[in-house]
Design a protein around this motif. Structure first.
Motif, PDB file in Angstrom:
ATOM      1  N   VAL A 248       4.239  -5.201   8.346  1.00 52.87           N
ATOM      2  CA  VAL A 248       3.842  -3.567   8.093  1.00 52.87           C
ATOM      3  C   VAL A 248       4.937  -3.081   7.340  1.00 52.87           C
ATOM      4  N   PHE A 249       6.510  -3.537   7.301  1.00 55.46           N
ATOM      5  CA  PHE A 249       7.486  -2.748   6.283  1.00 55.46           C
ATOM      6  C   PHE A 249       8.565  -4.206   5.814  1.00 55.46           C
TER       7      PHE A 249
ATOM      8  N   TYR B  80       1.025  -1.779  -0.050  1.00 50.57           N
ATOM      9  CA  TYR B  80       0.075   0.054   0.162  1.00 50.57           C
ATOM     10  C   TYR B  80       0.590   1.371   0.060  1.00 50.57           C
ATOM     11  N   CYS B  81       0.453   2.546  -0.615  1.00 47.48           N
ATOM     12  CA  CYS B  81       1.142   3.386  -0.461  1.00 47.48           C
ATOM     13  C   CYS B  81       0.287   4.545  -0.659  1.00 47.48           C
ATOM     14  N   ARG B  82       1.055   5.830  -0.891  1.00 44.40           N
ATOM     15  CA  ARG B  82       0.261   7.325  -0.271  1.00 44.40           C
ATOM     16  C   ARG B  82      -0.518   7.755  -1.868  1.00 44.40           C
ATOM     17  N   PRO B  83      -1.405   8.346  -2.488  1.00 41.98           N
ATOM     18  CA  PRO B  83      -1.209   8.784  -3.582  1.00 41.98           C
ATOM     19  C   PRO B  83      -0.641   9.205  -4.335  1.00 41.98           C
ATOM     20  N   SER B  84       1.049  10.348  -3.759  1.00 37.93           N
ATOM     21  CA  SER B  84       1.919  10.740  -4.625  1.00 37.93           C
ATOM     22  C   SER B  84       3.292   9.818  -4.386  1.00 37.93           C
ATOM     23  N   CYS B  85       3.023   8.489  -4.745  1.00 38.45           N
ATOM     24  CA  CYS B  85       4.026   7.403  -4.174  1.00 38.45           C
ATOM     25  C   CYS B  85       4.911   8.087  -5.951  1.00 38.45           C
TER      26      CYS B  85
ATOM     27  N   ALA C  70       3.781  -1.678   3.856  1.00 37.52           N
ATOM     28  CA  ALA C  70       4.207  -0.731   3.549  1.00 37.52           C
ATOM     29  C   ALA C  70       5.515  -0.369   2.189  1.00 37.52           C
ATOM     30  N   CYS C  71       5.020   1.030   1.643  1.00 34.28           N
ATOM     31  CA  CYS C  71       6.037   0.739   0.355  1.00 34.28           C
ATOM     32  C   CYS C  71       6.701   1.298   1.423  1.00 34.28           C
ATOM     33  N   LYS C  72       8.203   0.826   0.153  1.00 34.32           N
ATOM     34  CA  LYS C  72       9.289   1.261   1.243  1.00 34.32           C
ATOM     35  C   LYS C  72       9.757   2.441   0.262  1.00 34.32           C
TER      36      LYS C  72
END
Length: 499
Positions: A174-175, A33-38, A64-66
């Motif tokens: 999570v990570f 999963y990412c934030r919109p601005s990835c 979470a996306c690294k």
């Protein structure tokens, strides 16, 4: 917003940072999963699923996306612009209540049953209070892993985990990295736009250096100018380009230095107990209104042709808040019908006489602001105030100390207004300034304030309280932000950061 699939897809495809924190994008093919601005290439629309919280993503099995570090997104502006059960619960979870008091403690603070709180959070956020608190613990753990040299066992308990095994399992889940791997990768991540400051800068014992993200634009002038101009000597100061103040926290105390930068707020925290990290960050973010949505606010205010030039000249004004609601209420009473300088003098006397001393190796901070319990024992005759204001102050302190009046993150704004108005000496201005800066109501309004009336007259707006209130109906629900733009017309120190 996460239910508007078409709008979410457009935001992701355009990498629009304005929506970071509003929703999270889960990619079904990668289980990330990412934030919109990835910054990575956006996935195909059919492979995107949208969630309202990081906790909901984690609960659905995504990690979470690294690259974009979605746990470092600004918080959703929903929780600071609403006063319903879910919003108040999220503010309390951000304040660490679940970690300290569990779900029953959260429910008790809200005045609902644990089942009702669980049901409403799940319905709106896709996760219950335990999952939301767990996501927050994971973020705190990452910050401590990457920005301190603390042993992992200490980090586990400082972040709120009940055991080292739970800490290890959560970080891996999570990570997708073990805690040691996260620490090893930290130097490579210092360029992350919303991540932490370089690890080397935060290795001093007991000091953490972080970056606090926000949605652009952010105009720091009135935000920091207000905090500096009204700062209480010994508790607050402006030094070397940073606003510094002491913090009274659940497990100890701290000192924070906050420095405005174009793309983040620099935050240096010195804590006597690392378990206070999450709540310290949460309170600083609320004080600086960093989770606000300036596009929504400024867009609404621009619809008034008399306000539009003010917004266009300096967009992104925030509402300066507080790290301690009770403290601000006391200071609001001390500031009734006196100058800013006089209010600071009165507050400084209280601090010297009743505040807890602290040591500050880097500056001139000397005390914590006294708690209502400490002030409850003060002798009214020792106050250099008119008799009526002594009564106002001592009554307020008594109600805060024994719990008859609560002004915390869980407060219902209208109920708090009503309770404040019942106290002697609390007129509309005092009630609304507490609603504006302590409770964080984005629609608080001060039509009787002299500075507001002068600004309104200069702009050609109605300047009597009743007429201005009627005109300001078009600015709702953002009248507290309109107050900042109106105050900015005046040549007053609250509108400028010292050179």
């Amino acid at each position: 917003m996460h239910t508007d699939t078409e709008r979410c897809v457009r935001a992701v495809q355009s990498k629009d940072a304005r929506f970071d924190g509003w929703f999270f994008t889960a990619v079904t093919t990668t289980r990330i999963y990412c934030r919109p601005s990835c910054p990575v290439v956006p996935p195909k629309a059919e492979n995107m699923t949208f969630y309202p919280s990081a906790a909901a993503c984690q609960q659905a099995g995504f990690r979470a996306c690294k690259r974009c570090r979605p746990d470092s997104s600004p918080g959703s502006p929903e929780w600071n612009q609403r006063a319903d059960l879910v919003a108040r619960a999220m503010r309390l979870i951000g304040d660490g209540v679940v970690d300290r008091d569990g779900v029953p403690g959260l429910a008790s603070r809200l005045g609902y049953s644990a089942r009702q709180v669980e049901r409403q959070l799940r319905a709106e956020l896709g996760a219950g209070p335990l999952a939301l608190a767990r996501a927050q613990r994971a973020q705190t753990a990452r910050l401590l892993i990457e920005t301190t040299a603390l042993p992992m066992a200490e980090i586990a308990f400082a972040a709120g985990f009940s055991s080292i095994r739970t800490f290890n399992d959560t970080v891996r889940e999570v990570f997708a990295l073990a805690p040691g791997e996260l620490r090893a990768r930290a130097p490579k991540r210092t360029a992350s736009p919303a991540g932490t400051a370089p690890a080397a800068s935060s290795r001093a014992p007991g000091v953490l250096s972080l970056r606090l993200p926000f949605r652009k634009p952010l105009n720091p002038d009135n935000l920091f100018g207000h905090l500096i101009a009204t700062g209480v000597p010994g508790v607050e100061e402006w030094r070397d380009g940073a606003y510094r103040r002491t913090l009274d926290l659940p497990f100890g105390h701290g000192i924070v230095a906050l420095t405005p930068h174009p793309d983040h707020i620099g935050c240096r925290l010195s804590l006597t107990d690392p378990r206070d990290l999450t709540i310290a960050i949460s309170r600083c973010r609320r004080m600086l209104d960093l989770d606000a949505d300036p596009d929504a606010v400024d867009g609404q205010l621009r619809s008034d042709p008399l306000l539009a030039p003010l917004v266009d000249k300096a967009p992104g004004r925030r509402v300066p808040g507080t790290v301690d609601e009770a403290e601000f209420a006391v200071r609001a009473v001390l500031g009734q019908q006196v100058s800013t300088a006089a209010a600071r003098t009165h507050a400084a006397r209280l601090v010297t006489a009743h505040g807890t001393p602290v040591a500050d190796a880097e500056g001139g901070l000397t005390h914590l602001f006294p708690t209502p319990g400490q002030l409850a024992a003060l002798d009214p005759e020792s106050l250099a105030l008119p008799r009526s204001r002594r009564t106002t102050l001592t009554t307020l302190v008594s109600h805060l100390a024994d719990g008859r009046l609560k002004l915390g993150a869980e407060s219902d704004w209208e109920e708090s207004r009503a309770r404040l108005a019942e106290l002697p000496g609390f007129g509309p201005w005092t009630v609304e300034v507490i609603a504006l800066r302590a409770l964080g109501d984005p629609d608080a309004f001060l039509p009787s304030d002299l500075g507001i009336r002068r600004a309104a007259q200069e702009l050609g707006l109605p300047h009597t309280p009743a007429a201005l209130t009627a005109r300001a109906a078009a600015w709702r629900p953002w009248r507290a932000y309109a107050v900042q733009y109106l105050w900015a017309i005046d040549d007053h120190p609250i509108n400028f950061i010292p050179a």
